[in-house]
Scaffold this motif. Structure first.
Motif, PDB file in Angstrom:
ATOM      1  N   PRO A  51      10.448  44.665  -7.872  1.00  0.00           N
ATOM      2  CA  PRO A  51      10.438  45.387  -9.147  1.00  0.00           C
ATOM      3  C   PRO A  51      10.753  44.536 -10.369  1.00  0.00           C
ATOM      4  CG  PRO A  51      12.505  45.773  -7.997  1.00  0.00           C
ATOM      5  CD  PRO A  51      11.670  44.924  -7.087  1.00  0.00           C
TER       6      PRO A  51
ATOM      7  N   THR B 134       1.055  48.396  -6.297  1.00  0.00           N
ATOM      8  CA  THR B 134       2.039  49.226  -5.600  1.00  0.00           C
ATOM      9  C   THR B 134       2.491  48.602  -4.281  1.00  0.00           C
ATOM     10  OG1 THR B 134       0.318  50.477  -4.426  1.00  0.00           O
ATOM     11  CG2 THR B 134       1.017  51.306  -6.580  1.00  0.00           C
ATOM     12  N   THR B 135       1.944  47.451  -3.926  1.00  0.00           N
ATOM     13  CA  THR B 135       2.241  46.757  -2.661  1.00  0.00           C
ATOM     14  C   THR B 135       1.981  47.655  -1.468  1.00  0.00           C
ATOM     15  OG1 THR B 135       4.076  45.838  -3.961  1.00  0.00           O
ATOM     16  CG2 THR B 135       3.802  44.990  -1.747  1.00  0.00           C
TER      17      THR B 135
ATOM     18  N   GLU C 120       6.086  46.410  -6.500  1.00  0.00           N
ATOM     19  CA  GLU C 120       7.115  47.283  -5.922  1.00  0.00           C
ATOM     20  C   GLU C 120       7.444  46.776  -4.530  1.00  0.00           C
ATOM     21  OE1 GLU C 120       5.792  51.326  -5.996  1.00  0.00           O
ATOM     22  OE2 GLU C 120       5.205  51.251  -8.107  1.00  0.00           O
ATOM     23  N   TRP C 121       8.638  47.122  -4.052  1.00  0.00           N
ATOM     24  CA  TRP C 121       8.972  46.770  -2.676  1.00  0.00           C
ATOM     25  C   TRP C 121      10.146  47.601  -2.182  1.00  0.00           C
ATOM     26  CZ3 TRP C 121       6.265  44.765   0.955  1.00  0.00           C
ATOM     27  CH2 TRP C 121       6.861  44.397   2.155  1.00  0.00           C
ATOM     28  N   SER C 122      10.044  48.054  -0.942  1.00  0.00           N
ATOM     29  CA  SER C 122      11.127  48.727  -0.228  1.00  0.00           C
ATOM     30  C   SER C 122      10.778  48.650   1.247  1.00  0.00           C
ATOM     31  CB  SER C 122      11.253  50.191  -0.669  1.00  0.00           C
ATOM     32  OG  SER C 122      10.112  50.942  -0.236  1.00  0.00           O
TER      33      SER C 122
ATOM     34  N   HIS D 193       7.438  50.035   2.128  1.00  0.00           N
ATOM     35  CA  HIS D 193       6.232  49.299   1.768  1.00  0.00           C
ATOM     36  C   HIS D 193       5.783  48.363   2.887  1.00  0.00           C
ATOM     37  CE1 HIS D 193       7.318  50.600  -2.312  1.00  0.00           C
ATOM     38  NE2 HIS D 193       6.058  50.396  -2.607  1.00  0.00           N
TER      39      HIS D 193
ATOM     40  N   TRP E  38      13.968  41.220  -6.138  1.00  0.00           N
ATOM     41  CA  TRP E  38      14.762  42.382  -6.527  1.00  0.00           C
ATOM     42  C   TRP E  38      15.189  42.246  -7.989  1.00  0.00           C
ATOM     43  CZ3 TRP E  38      14.021  45.935  -3.168  1.00  0.00           C
ATOM     44  CH2 TRP E  38      13.986  45.655  -1.801  1.00  0.00           C
TER      45      TRP E  38
ATOM     46  N   ASN F  99       7.047  52.042 -17.328  1.00  0.00           N
ATOM     47  CA  ASN F  99       7.574  51.647 -16.019  1.00  0.00           C
ATOM     48  C   ASN F  99       8.375  52.751 -15.333  1.00  0.00           C
ATOM     49  OD1 ASN F  99       6.777  48.854 -15.364  1.00  0.00           O
ATOM     50  ND2 ASN F  99       7.737  48.387 -17.319  1.00  0.00           N
TER      51      ASN F  99
ATOM     52  N   ARG G  16       1.576  51.890 -12.923  1.00  0.00           N
ATOM     53  CA  ARG G  16       2.616  52.818 -12.476  1.00  0.00           C
ATOM     54  C   ARG G  16       2.524  54.130 -13.261  1.00  0.00           C
ATOM     55  NH1 ARG G  16       6.021  48.119 -13.173  1.00  0.00           N
ATOM     56  NH2 ARG G  16       6.309  47.053 -11.193  1.00  0.00           N
TER      57      ARG G  16
END
Length: 348
Positions: free
Chosen positions: A26, A87-88, A117-119, A122, A140, A223, A289
């Protein structure tokens, strides 16, 4: 092997280019600089050809990407193929293409996948496949308590010496804005003249980058940061800004987003539209986004509401001339743009 963006350049210097890299997160500045490090390493190792794949309309041309992997280059011995996923999320087809590449990577291709984005949600087998043959780099956001350390490390990398008080003052002035922090560090590298900076000298050299302005307000809006939007509006109001002075830029950006939403809805070429509207790469992720949060009709409502806010601020029509009415209306509008649920309520 998962790396931080700051550790990636040293890793690239120690080894030949790997078949694949995934850089996502992000924090746009950290993603951009990590991707630049891969591109620089590729150039140093003789990679002379670069091809970029990004969404056109609603999806990536996965067949074209797969064909690129298989086709030998006509112009260079090695190639860098970039896959940009705002959006990865590559989807099922994309995940299969990426995993297939990593299962048997061509000797002449390095794949660079970037995302905004990342989590944990994902990732999946496709990102694990990249990790098995290359590196995963997660950018991050720098937390408030980490900002001083990040600034100190960046100052050292630019050969600028600063004591703890100077570093803390710079952290306060940039107010968590990593891009502003990077710009100030670059400026200090030119102005410090080899001296160790203390708090007094830092104050003299650094502009107050924490000042809330309409550009950062719009970035936070696109965002999806409603709390930040409210905070910035309060800052602008406290500084004595007048709403009519802000509305020209706000209306322009909302109109631009509405136009992009129309192109996206009919499956148009988004990359070409971004280029036509002169929206540079660093800002495209924010627009993408925002476009995911609202349908076309809602963007048209936002533009109309912006016009109403402007009329309230100028005391026109049937609205009162109380300035607080305009500030409340503007806050309601921008929070609606930043948050899908608030947007639905405004459009209802």
């Amino acid at each position: 092997m998962e790396l931080t963006p700051e550790r990636l350049p040293a890793q690239l210097a120690r080894e030949p280019l790997r078949p694949a890299y995934l850089i996502a997160g992000p924090e746009p500045l950290r993603v951009l600089e990590a991707a630049d490090a891969v591109r620089a390493a590729a150039r140093e190792q003789g990679v002379a050809e670069r091809e970029v794949f990004e969404p056109e309309g609603r999806d990536i041309d996965w067949n074209g990407l797969e064909a690129t992997f298989r086709a030998p280059s006509l112009f260079a011995a090695k190639r860098l193929v970039e896959l940009r996923l705002p959006t990865t999320k590559p989807g099922k087809e994309g995940a299969q293409v990426i995993a297939g590449f990593c299962a048997d990577p061509p000797a002449d291709v390095t794949l660079l996948v970037t995302g905004g984005e990342w989590s944990r949600q994902h990732g999946g087998k496709w990102s694990e496949a990249i990790a098995a043959v290359g590196h995963v780099v997660v950018a991050w956001q720098v937390k408030p308590h980490e900002l001083a350390g990040w600034i100190e490390a960046r100052l050292r990398s630019r050969k600028v010496l600063a004591d703890a008080g100077a570093v803390e003052q710079l952290a306060e002035r940039v107010d968590g804005n990593l891009l502003a922090a990077a710009q100030e560090v670059d400026k200090l590298a030119l102005l410090a003249e080899g001296q160790t900076l203390d708090a007094e000298r830092m104050q003299a050299l650094v502009a107050d980058a924490a000042r809330f302005d309409v550009f950062r307000l719009l970035d936070a809006t696109l965002n999806g940061q409603p709390a930040q939007v409210v905070r910035m509006l309060a800052g602008l109001r406290a500084e004595g800004e007048a709403i009519p002075a802000l509305m020209g830029m706000i209306v322009m950006e909302l109109t631009r987003a509405a136009s992009l939403a129309q192109v996206q809805a009919r499956g148009g070429h988004m990359a070409a539209e971004f280029k036509a509207q002169r929206i540079w790469d660093a800002r495209q992720a924010g627009y993408r986004r925002a476009l995911q949060r609202h349908p076309v009709a809602r963007w048209e409502r936002f533009v109309a509401e912006a016009g109403r806010v402007d009329r309230i601020a100028k005391g026109r029509g049937r609205w009162s001339v109380d300035p607080s009415d305009a500030w409340l209306a503007l806050e309601r509008l921008l929070v609606a743009v930043a948050d899908a649920r608030a947007g639905a309520l405004l459009a209802a």
